[in-house]
Design a protein around this motif. Structure first.
Motif, PDB file in Angstrom:
ATOM      1  N   MET A   1      67.753  81.982  26.469  1.00 12.46           N
ATOM      2  CA  MET A   1      67.809  80.588  26.890  1.00 12.46           C
ATOM      3  C   MET A   1      67.804  79.701  25.648  1.00 12.46           C
ATOM      4  N   LYS A   2      68.547  78.623  25.741  1.00 16.32           N
ATOM      5  CA  LYS A   2      68.567  77.611  24.687  1.00 16.32           C
ATOM      6  C   LYS A   2      68.104  76.297  25.301  1.00 16.32           C
ATOM      7  N   ILE A   3      67.262  75.574  24.571  1.00 20.69           N
ATOM      8  CA  ILE A   3      66.784  74.263  25.017  1.00 20.69           C
ATOM      9  C   ILE A   3      67.368  73.201  24.101  1.00 20.69           C
ATOM     10  N   THR A   4      67.938  72.173  24.717  1.00 21.54           N
ATOM     11  CA  THR A   4      68.428  71.021  23.964  1.00 21.54           C
ATOM     12  C   THR A   4      67.625  69.805  24.395  1.00 21.54           C
ATOM     13  N   LEU A   5      67.064  69.112  23.422  1.00 24.50           N
ATOM     14  CA  LEU A   5      66.362  67.852  23.652  1.00 24.50           C
ATOM     15  C   LEU A   5      67.343  66.750  23.272  1.00 24.50           C
ATOM     16  N   ALA A   6      67.834  66.043  24.270  1.00 26.85           N
ATOM     17  CA  ALA A   6      68.869  65.035  24.054  1.00 26.85           C
ATOM     18  C   ALA A   6      68.328  63.639  24.326  1.00 26.85           C
ATOM     19  N   ALA A   7      68.974  62.651  23.733  1.00 31.85           N
ATOM     20  CA  ALA A   7      68.608  61.258  23.989  1.00 31.85           C
ATOM     21  C   ALA A   7      69.825  60.372  23.774  1.00 31.85           C
ATOM     22  N   ILE A   8      69.910  59.341  24.598  1.00 28.27           N
ATOM     23  CA  ILE A   8      70.947  58.324  24.445  1.00 28.27           C
ATOM     24  C   ILE A   8      70.336  57.212  23.588  1.00 28.27           C
ATOM     25  N   VAL A   9      70.766  57.151  22.342  1.00 23.92           N
ATOM     26  CA  VAL A   9      70.261  56.135  21.422  1.00 23.92           C
ATOM     27  C   VAL A   9      71.440  55.655  20.570  1.00 23.92           C
ATOM     28  N   PRO A  10      71.988  54.490  20.888  1.00 24.92           N
ATOM     29  CA  PRO A  10      73.093  53.982  20.066  1.00 24.92           C
ATOM     30  C   PRO A  10      72.672  53.878  18.599  1.00 24.92           C
ATOM     31  N   ARG A  11      73.617  54.117  17.712  1.00 21.67           N
ATOM     32  CA  ARG A  11      73.315  54.100  16.270  1.00 21.67           C
ATOM     33  C   ARG A  11      72.598  52.817  15.842  1.00 21.67           C
ATOM     34  N   TYR A  34      60.083  80.456  19.886  1.00 20.37           N
ATOM     35  CA  TYR A  34      60.062  81.101  21.208  1.00 20.37           C
ATOM     36  C   TYR A  34      61.445  81.184  21.841  1.00 20.37           C
ATOM     37  N   VAL A  35      62.207  80.104  21.774  1.00 23.71           N
ATOM     38  CA  VAL A  35      63.590  80.081  22.267  1.00 23.71           C
ATOM     39  C   VAL A  35      64.400  79.165  21.349  1.00 23.71           C
ATOM     40  N   SER A  36      65.681  79.378  21.298  1.00 17.98           N
ATOM     41  CA  SER A  36      66.540  78.522  20.503  1.00 17.98           C
ATOM     42  C   SER A  36      66.386  77.083  20.996  1.00 17.98           C
ATOM     43  N   THR A  37      66.097  76.169  20.071  1.00 17.44           N
ATOM     44  CA  THR A  37      65.822  74.783  20.439  1.00 17.44           C
ATOM     45  C   THR A  37      66.538  73.869  19.452  1.00 17.44           C
ATOM     46  N   GLU A  38      67.164  72.815  19.979  1.00 23.16           N
ATOM     47  CA  GLU A  38      67.872  71.860  19.137  1.00 23.16           C
ATOM     48  C   GLU A  38      67.696  70.453  19.690  1.00 23.16           C
ATOM     49  N   THR A  39      68.061  69.455  18.876  1.00 20.19           N
ATOM     50  CA  THR A  39      68.074  68.066  19.329  1.00 20.19           C
ATOM     51  C   THR A  39      69.489  67.529  19.197  1.00 20.19           C
ATOM     52  N   GLN A  40      69.822  66.594  20.071  1.00 18.06           N
ATOM     53  CA  GLN A  40      71.126  65.935  20.045  1.00 18.06           C
ATOM     54  C   GLN A  40      70.920  64.461  20.386  1.00 18.06           C
ATOM     55  N   LEU A  41      71.609  63.592  19.665  1.00 20.33           N
ATOM     56  CA  LEU A  41      71.603  62.160  19.975  1.00 20.33           C
ATOM     57  C   LEU A  41      73.010  61.749  20.381  1.00 20.33           C
ATOM     58  N   PHE A  42      73.097  60.848  21.353  1.00 22.41           N
ATOM     59  CA  PHE A  42      74.374  60.389  21.865  1.00 22.41           C
ATOM     60  C   PHE A  42      74.409  58.868  21.876  1.00 22.41           C
ATOM     61  N   GLU A  43      75.613  58.327  21.720  1.00 20.60           N
ATOM     62  CA  GLU A  43      75.823  56.880  21.734  1.00 20.60           C
ATOM     63  C   GLU A  43      75.691  56.289  23.127  1.00 20.60           C
ATOM     64  N   SER A  44      76.107  57.059  24.144  1.00 14.57           N
ATOM     65  CA  SER A  44      76.179  56.508  25.494  1.00 14.57           C
ATOM     66  C   SER A  44      76.018  57.626  26.519  1.00 14.57           C
ATOM     67  N   GLU A  45      75.780  57.215  27.760  1.00 19.50           N
ATOM     68  CA  GLU A  45      75.687  58.179  28.852  1.00 19.50           C
ATOM     69  C   GLU A  45      76.999  58.946  28.997  1.00 19.50           C
ATOM     70  N   SER A  46      78.122  58.259  28.875  1.00 20.28           N
ATOM     71  CA  SER A  46      79.419  58.931  29.028  1.00 20.28           C
ATOM     72  C   SER A  46      79.639  59.972  27.929  1.00 20.28           C
ATOM     73  N   GLU A  47      79.216  59.679  26.708  1.00 19.62           N
ATOM     74  CA  GLU A  47      79.324  60.660  25.617  1.00 19.62           C
ATOM     75  C   GLU A  47      78.459  61.887  25.932  1.00 19.62           C
ATOM     76  N   PHE A  48      77.266  61.658  26.440  1.00 16.39           N
ATOM     77  CA  PHE A  48      76.386  62.767  26.840  1.00 16.39           C
ATOM     78  C   PHE A  48      77.042  63.613  27.927  1.00 16.39           C
ATOM     79  N   VAL A  49      77.619  62.955  28.939  1.00 15.60           N
ATOM     80  CA  VAL A  49      78.248  63.669  30.051  1.00 15.60           C
ATOM     81  C   VAL A  49      79.402  64.529  29.547  1.00 15.60           C
ATOM     82  N   MET A  50      80.205  63.999  28.645  1.00 17.07           N
ATOM     83  CA  MET A  50      81.318  64.778  28.078  1.00 17.07           C
ATOM     84  C   MET A  50      80.785  65.988  27.327  1.00 17.07           C
TER      85      MET A  50
END
Length: 151
Positions: A1-11, A34-50
């Motif tokens: 399992m991989k866990i991604t901690l994401a957030a919508i935060v415009p630059r 314990y498991v592969s874990t990463e963080t991701q930041l996105f500009e917008s909800e639509s960018e996250f959805v893509m």
């Protein structure tokens, strides 16, 4: 399992506060034991959805959206949730903090789960730290690590 901690935060709204980023990186690194874990930041909800749509492996990622209307879990309940996904063979769990105005109704309806960190309002950077720490705490509970006891 991989866990991604994401957030919508415009630059333009991203904090230059190294203390937040240091804490997030520290808890992410600890969780990765314990498991592969990463963080991701996105500009917008639509960018996250893509991005989310492009992450499918055998199955689509399980998306847990943080939302004030979501379910409140204890650390032990979050551990159980993560452990259940690990044990069921979920390839990727994405925990995502939404835009400042909250997730769209459409996105909330498509989420695997809505999760709330509580009834208080937190700035995005602090919510990211709390989420990263709780994911690490949950994984340490599953591993029987003493981090959770006494905290």
């Amino acid at each position: 399992m991989k866990i991604t901690l994401a957030a919508i935060v415009p630059r333009r709204n991203r904090s230059k506060a190294d203390a937040f980023e240091t804490l997030i990186a520290d808890y992410t690194k600890r969780a990765a034991r314990y498991v592969s874990t990463e963080t991701q930041l996105f500009e917008s909800e639509s960018e996250f959805v893509m991005w989310l749509g492009g992450q499918a492996g055998r199955v689509a990622p399980y998306a847990i959206l943080l939302d004030s209307r979501g379910k409140q879990l204890s650390s032990e309940e979050l551990a159980t949730l993560l452990g259940g996904h690990r044990d069921q063979g979920t390839q990727r769990v994405v925990l995502a903090i939404g835009p400042a105005d909250g997730w769209s109704a459409e996105r909330r309806g498509q989420a695997g789960m809505l999760l709330s960190l509580g009834r208080i309002t937190l700035p995005h950077q602090l919510a990211r730290v709390v989420l990263a720490e709780q994911v690490y705490r949950g994984l340490s509970i599953l591993a029987g690590h003493p981090y959770h006891s006494g905290h």
